[in-house]
Design a protein around this motif. Structure first.
Motif, short mmCIF file in Angstrom:
data_model
loop_
_atom_site.label_atom_id
_atom_site.label_comp_id
_atom_site.label_asym_id
_atom_site.label_seq_id
_atom_site.Cartn_x
_atom_site.Cartn_y
_atom_site.Cartn_z
N VAL A 182 0.87 -1.18 0.00
CA VAL A 182 0.00 0.00 0.00
C VAL A 182 0.90 1.22 0.00
O VAL A 182 1.80 1.34 0.83
CB VAL A 182 -0.91 -0.01 1.25
CG1 VAL A 182 -1.62 1.31 1.41
CG2 VAL A 182 -1.91 -1.16 1.17
N SER A 183 0.66 2.14 -0.96
CA SER A 183 1.57 3.29 -1.05
C SER A 183 0.96 4.57 -0.51
O SER A 183 1.64 5.60 -0.49
CB SER A 183 2.03 3.48 -2.48
OG SER A 183 0.93 3.63 -3.33
N GLY A 184 -0.27 4.52 -0.05
CA GLY A 184 -0.83 5.74 0.53
C GLY A 184 -2.31 5.60 0.81
O GLY A 184 -2.97 4.69 0.29
N THR A 185 -2.81 6.48 1.65
CA THR A 185 -4.25 6.51 1.95
C THR A 185 -4.88 7.62 1.12
O THR A 185 -4.45 8.76 1.18
CB THR A 185 -4.47 6.78 3.45
OG1 THR A 185 -3.84 5.74 4.19
CG2 THR A 185 -5.96 6.80 3.78
N VAL A 186 -5.88 7.27 0.33
CA VAL A 186 -6.56 8.26 -0.51
C VAL A 186 -7.73 8.88 0.24
O VAL A 186 -7.98 10.08 0.16
CB VAL A 186 -7.06 7.60 -1.82
CG1 VAL A 186 -7.83 8.59 -2.68
CG2 VAL A 186 -5.90 6.99 -2.60
N TYR A 187 -8.44 8.05 1.00
CA TYR A 187 -9.69 8.53 1.61
C TYR A 187 -10.11 7.56 2.71
O TYR A 187 -10.00 6.35 2.54
CB TYR A 187 -10.78 8.58 0.54
CG TYR A 187 -12.13 9.06 1.00
CD1 TYR A 187 -12.43 10.42 1.04
CD2 TYR A 187 -13.11 8.15 1.40
CE1 TYR A 187 -13.68 10.86 1.46
CE2 TYR A 187 -14.37 8.59 1.81
CZ TYR A 187 -14.64 9.94 1.85
OH TYR A 187 -15.88 10.38 2.26
N THR A 188 -10.58 8.09 3.85
CA THR A 188 -11.25 7.25 4.85
C THR A 188 -12.31 8.09 5.53
O THR A 188 -12.11 9.29 5.77
CB THR A 188 -10.29 6.75 5.96
OG1 THR A 188 -9.68 7.88 6.58
CG2 THR A 188 -9.23 5.81 5.46
N ASP A 189 -13.45 7.50 5.78
CA ASP A 189 -14.50 8.27 6.48
C ASP A 189 -15.23 7.40 7.50
O ASP A 189 -16.32 7.73 7.94
CB ASP A 189 -15.47 8.89 5.47
CG ASP A 189 -16.29 7.84 4.72
OD1 ASP A 189 -16.15 6.63 5.02
OD2 ASP A 189 -17.07 8.21 3.83
N GLY A 190 -14.66 6.27 7.86
CA GLY A 190 -15.30 5.39 8.82
C GLY A 190 -16.19 4.35 8.17
O GLY A 190 -16.58 3.36 8.80
N GLN A 191 -16.51 4.56 6.89
CA GLN A 191 -17.33 3.60 6.17
C GLN A 191 -16.61 3.12 4.90
O GLN A 191 -16.61 1.95 4.56
CB GLN A 191 -18.67 4.23 5.78
CG GLN A 191 -19.64 3.22 5.22
CD GLN A 191 -20.82 3.87 4.51
OE1 GLN A 191 -20.81 5.09 4.26
NE2 GLN A 191 -21.82 3.08 4.18
N LEU A 192 -16.00 4.09 4.22
CA LEU A 192 -15.26 3.80 2.99
C LEU A 192 -13.78 4.12 3.22
O LEU A 192 -13.45 5.20 3.73
CB LEU A 192 -15.79 4.66 1.84
CG LEU A 192 -14.98 4.67 0.55
CD1 LEU A 192 -15.05 3.31 -0.15
CD2 LEU A 192 -15.49 5.76 -0.40
N ALA A 193 -12.91 3.16 2.87
CA ALA A 193 -11.48 3.42 2.92
C ALA A 193 -10.92 3.16 1.53
O ALA A 193 -11.26 2.15 0.90
CB ALA A 193 -10.80 2.52 3.94
N ILE A 194 -10.11 4.09 1.02
CA ILE A 194 -9.47 3.89 -0.28
C ILE A 194 -7.96 4.03 -0.09
O ILE A 194 -7.48 5.05 0.41
CB ILE A 194 -9.96 4.91 -1.34
CG1 ILE A 194 -11.48 4.84 -1.48
CG2 ILE A 194 -9.29 4.64 -2.69
CD1 ILE A 194 -12.05 5.79 -2.51
N TYR A 195 -7.23 2.97 -0.44
CA TYR A 195 -5.77 2.98 -0.35
C TYR A 195 -5.19 2.83 -1.75
O TYR A 195 -5.71 2.10 -2.56
CB TYR A 195 -5.28 1.83 0.54
CG TYR A 195 -5.84 1.88 1.94
CD1 TYR A 195 -5.36 2.80 2.88
CD2 TYR A 195 -6.88 1.03 2.33
CE1 TYR A 195 -5.88 2.86 4.16
CE2 TYR A 195 -7.41 1.08 3.61
CZ TYR A 195 -6.92 2.01 4.52
OH TYR A 195 -7.45 2.07 5.78
N GLN A 196 -4.10 3.56 -1.98
CA GLN A 196 -3.47 3.47 -3.29
C GLN A 196 -2.50 2.30 -3.34
O GLN A 196 -1.74 2.05 -2.40
CB GLN A 196 -2.71 4.77 -3.59
CG GLN A 196 -1.98 4.71 -4.93
CD GLN A 196 -1.42 6.06 -5.35
OE1 GLN A 196 -1.90 7.11 -4.92
NE2 GLN A 196 -0.41 6.03 -6.19
N VAL A 197 -2.55 1.55 -4.45
CA VAL A 197 -1.52 0.54 -4.73
C VAL A 197 -0.92 0.86 -6.10
O VAL A 197 -1.61 1.39 -6.98
CB VAL A 197 -2.09 -0.91 -4.72
CG1 VAL A 197 -2.41 -1.35 -3.30
CG2 VAL A 197 -3.31 -1.04 -5.61
N ASP A 198 0.37 0.57 -6.25
CA ASP A 198 1.03 0.93 -7.51
C ASP A 198 1.20 -0.24 -8.45
O ASP A 198 1.94 -0.17 -9.42
CB ASP A 198 2.36 1.64 -7.21
CG ASP A 198 2.10 3.01 -6.57
OD1 ASP A 198 1.12 3.66 -6.98
OD2 ASP A 198 2.84 3.40 -5.65
#
Ligand SMILES: *[C@@H]1O[C@H](CO)[C@@H](O)[C@H](O)[C@H]1NC(C)=O
Ligand SMILES: *[C@@H]1O[C@H](CO)[C@@H](O)[C@H](O)[C@H]1NC(C)=O
Ligand SMILES: *[C@@H]1O[C@H](CO)[C@@H](O)[C@H](O)[C@H]1NC(C)=O
Ligand SMILES: *[C@@H]1O[C@H](CO)[C@@H](O)[C@H](O)[C@H]1NC(C)=O
Ligand SMILES: *[C@@H]1O[C@H](CO)[C@@H](O)[C@H](O)[C@H]1NC(C)=O
Length: 249
Positions: free
Chosen positions: A164-180
């Motif tokens: 995982v190269s970074g966290t794009v978004y989290t709000d307690g329901q949706l989490a988006i992590y960047q992968v390269d």
């Protein structure tokens, strides 16, 4: 005479006021940090930048509307491992277009876990991790492993190793992590024994999706058109008011 001049001056100020307040109002939605209303995955990814291939695939497979619907039910959590545009462009050329629509959907859903995972939960997940592509929990298909060492979160599918190269978004329901890297599921990409002879290229009904990032910036164009139209309407409206006031004098 003096009265009329004063009237014109105040009309001009009035027009200017309409003009300025309209511009501010029209721009406000673009400046708002968190758009109100249901979670919109496309919007989040657009804002993050560098996910244009993923966005296009999510839209063309209609997975994005399923996602948004799932997220509208606050009992559902989702974690998305979002491959960047670089991840897609480092795939072997033609990889995406060699897949059927069904396989493209599976590939995308392989990047989604049907629960909300924080980075600290990565340390305790039980492998293999079931993905949205998996269907039956017990099937063991479309699953991958997550391991952590220190701050690094590694993912292995059996075909792809990445972190995982970074966290794009989290709000307690949706989490988006960047992968390269695009996570390749064994269930789609296991090399099959070579066919006896290369079959002649059959005309296939298939969406062709460019694997490079899009250059179009149509969204901003739409916004400025919107401002222009609103502005024109307001000016015409303002002039009409002034004319009406003049007539009644
Ligand atoms: C989500 O956002 C995108 C662009 O930001 C927009 O085109 C789309 O209509 C939105 N979807 C919903 C369901 O609001
Ligand atoms: C979200 O769910 C509510 C009811 O739970 C519904 O009224 C609303 O239309 C839904 N919104 C979207 C964008 O699906
Ligand atoms: C994670 O990946 C890095 C390199 O990508 C490697 O050095 C490290 O040992 C891996 N950790 C685990 C727990 O697999
Ligand atoms: C994932 O983890 C399970 C359980 O630890 C293991 O049996 C399996 O071989 C692992 N798969 C991969 C691709 O590393
Ligand atoms: C992924 O990493 C494992 C060990 O951590 C290694 O055995 C395997 O060959 C790697 N696979 C790829 C495709 O790099």
């Amino acid at each position: 005479m003096l009265k009329q001049t004063t009237f014109f001056a105040s009309s001009l100020i009035f027009l200017c006021f309409l003009h300025c307040s309209t511009l501010i109002l029209s721009q406000a939605p673009a400046l708002a940090p968190a758009p109100p209303g249901p979670t919109n995955v496309t919007k989040i990814l657009e804002k993050a930048g560098s996910f244009s291939v993923l966005i296009r695939l999510l839209k063309s497979s209609q997975i994005v509307s399923n996602l948004n619907n799932q997220l509208n039910d606050s009992n559902n959590g989702i974690t998305i491992f979002a491959p960047s545009d670089n991840a897609f462009s480092s795939l072997k050329p033609g990889t995406l277009n060699s897949l059927t629509d069904q396989q493209q959907s599976e590939l995308l859903q392989f990047h989604m876990i049907p629960s909300y995972l924080t980075t600290s939960q990565f340390q305790t997940v039980s492998n293999p991790l079931r993905t949205q592509a998996g269907g039956d929990v017990t099937s063991g298909r479309f699953a991958f492993n997550i391991t952590t060492t220190g701050n690094s979160v590694n993912i292995t599918t059996g075909l792809t190793n990445t972190s995982v190269s970074g966290t794009v978004y989290t709000d307690g329901q949706l989490a988006i992590y960047q992968v390269d890297k695009v996570l390749l599921p064994i269930d789609v990409f296991t090399p099959k024994p070579p066919a006896p002879a290369p079959a002649p290229e059959k005309p296939k009904k298939k969406k062709h999706i460019s694997e490079g990032p899009s250059t179009a910036a149509d969204a901003s164009g739409a916004v400025s058109n919107y401002i222009l139209i609103t502005f024109n309407v307001v000016v015409v409206y303002g002039v009409a008011i002034v004319a009406a006031m003049l007539v009644t004098l």
